[in-house]
Enzyme design. Structure first.
Site, PDB file in Angstrom:
ATOM      1  N   GLY A 250     -11.156   3.078 -15.951  1.00 12.93           N
ATOM      2  CA  GLY A 250     -12.481   3.404 -15.420  1.00 12.93           C
ATOM      3  C   GLY A 250     -12.421   4.415 -14.290  1.00 12.93           C
ATOM      4  N   ASP A 251     -11.416   4.278 -13.436  1.00 15.17           N
ATOM      5  CA  ASP A 251     -11.241   5.235 -12.338  1.00 15.17           C
ATOM      6  C   ASP A 251     -10.901   6.618 -12.874  1.00 15.17           C
ATOM      7  OD1 ASP A 251     -11.484   2.937 -10.729  1.00 15.17           O
ATOM      8  OD2 ASP A 251      -9.325   2.602 -10.838  1.00 15.17           O
TER       9      ASP A 251
END
Length: 390
Positions: A250-251
């Site tokens: 996600g990052d």
């Protein structure tokens, strides 16, 4: 300049054990340790993509020193606040066929240290980007994100928020540039299970109405959905590959989105860059390199630019026979396929009984998806028709 803020960074210790047995001595088959935390991950992926950033946050003790050393060894610029007491946490990521995480608590952060952080944030300027992500140490006030965004709002800093339910909800009213929940987090925000991309899109719209400008929802193996500030809905499945590590995916998506957006300001390009970077992270044990992302970007070459938008029915009678017939006639005259969705119901816009079967009433939201050779003009004509007649 891009700034990332990680209030509770850690050393991530990833251990792989092929035959894990509870209560016995186990030997790892692979292991890696690196500086971790959502904002730090964004900084490292941005650095891999050739985009400079400054990592902000709190570090303490020998683990804090190693976090800073590790970031700088990766070529990342840091501007951490060093705490006098405690140690930065170590998070264990155990890979045994399933993923198990044991996360540390983190050091005590004093009010004086918070004031030091605010002094650094006060130096941000209009047009800068601040990525706020991750958990908050127990020693910090629960409304710290809200306080930061309220402080920066007059500066017109573009803020990205990637956090859990309560932290995100406290910040979204300040109109962040990008809000990045995953599918599970979006479900938690609205306290309802979300299974399909249409359901995700409907609730992304609700989150946008609360203040978020662009809403990017990651959906693991289903890809992602982006609701843009202009009301466009983009969705895509991810490139194919073997998922070996979901940590940092996600990052990496956030970093890829920002890198793509900075290239040309095109949200569709940013969306594809984000999806490529997030997938590249999932397909490797560590964070993705530029080469990893560039390879997966080829997946999107030649992809159709499907057009999708949402519309709220205004007519007091809902979708009734006369405008439904006109809509079917309009849709029948275009080459592209036209699908209308309401909740869990979908209709072929070229078939009158299918459209009428939606039973869309005043105030309900429909999603119109147009895909084909003439999709851009067709979508514009259909949206104009809906605004004039329904």
């Amino acid at each position: 300049m891009i700034y990332t803020m990680t209030l509770n960074p850690a050393l991530d210790y990833i251990v792989k054990i092929d035959d894990f047995r509870l209560g016995e001595v186990n030997r790892s088959t692979d292991e890696v340790i690196f500086s971790g935390g959502k904002g730090l991950n964004v900084s490292m992926v941005l650095n891999n993509l050739g985009i400079p950033s400054v990592a902000l946050g709190f570090v303490a003790g020998f683990t804090g020193e190693e976090i800073e050393r590790g970031m700088q060894a990766q070529g990342c610029r840091t501007d951490f606040i060093h705490l006098d007491e405690g140690v930065s946490r170590i998070n264990l990521k155990l890979r045994t066929g399933v993923e198990t995480e044991i996360n540390g608590g983190g050091p005590l952060v004093s009010e004086f240290a918070v004031s030091e952080l605010f002094a650094k944030l006060d130096k941000l300027q209009e047009g800068d980007i601040l990525v706020i992500s991750g958990s908050v140490p127990d020693s910090l006030p629960h409304n710290i994100y809200e306080r930061i965004m309220a402080r920066l709002q007059p500066k017109q800093v573009n803020i990205v928020v990637d956090a859990g339910r309560d932290l995100l909800l406290s910040a979204v009213m300040y109109q962040p540039f990008l809000v990045k929940p995953n599918q599970q987090e979006l479900s938690q925000i609205f306290r309802t299970p979300l299974h399909t991309k249409d359901e995700v899109a409907v609730h992304a719209l609700q989150l946008q109405e609360m203040g978020g400008r662009n809403i990017l929802v990651s959906m693991a193996g289903e890809g992602a959905v982006l609701l843009t500030e202009e009301g466009r809905i983009l969705s895509s499945r991810p490139p194919e590959g073997e998922v070996v590590n979901s940590v940092g995916a996600g990052d990496s998506m956030v970093a890829g989105f920002l890198a793509g957006w900075l290239e040309n300001g095109d949200v569709q390009h940013a969306f594809r860059m984000g999806l490529a970077a997030g997938s590249a992270a999932a397909f490797s044990m560590g964070l993705p390199t530029k080469e990893d992302v560039n390879i997966l970007k080829l997946y999107f070459k030649g992809a159709k630019n499907m057009k999708e938008f949402q519309y709220t029915i205004q007519d007091s009678a809902g979708i009734h026979a006369r405008p439904a017939g006109q809509l079917v006639q309009l849709a029948g005259g275009v080459e592209s396929s036209v699908t209308i969705t309401k909740g869990d119901k979908s209709a072929d816009a070229k078939r009158i009984f299918s459209v009428m079967g939606l039973a869309a009433k005043q105030g309900e939201v429909i999603t119109v998806r147009v895909e084909g050779a003439d999709e851009a003009n067709a979508a514009a004509d259909i949206e104009a028709f809906l605004k004039e007649n329904l």
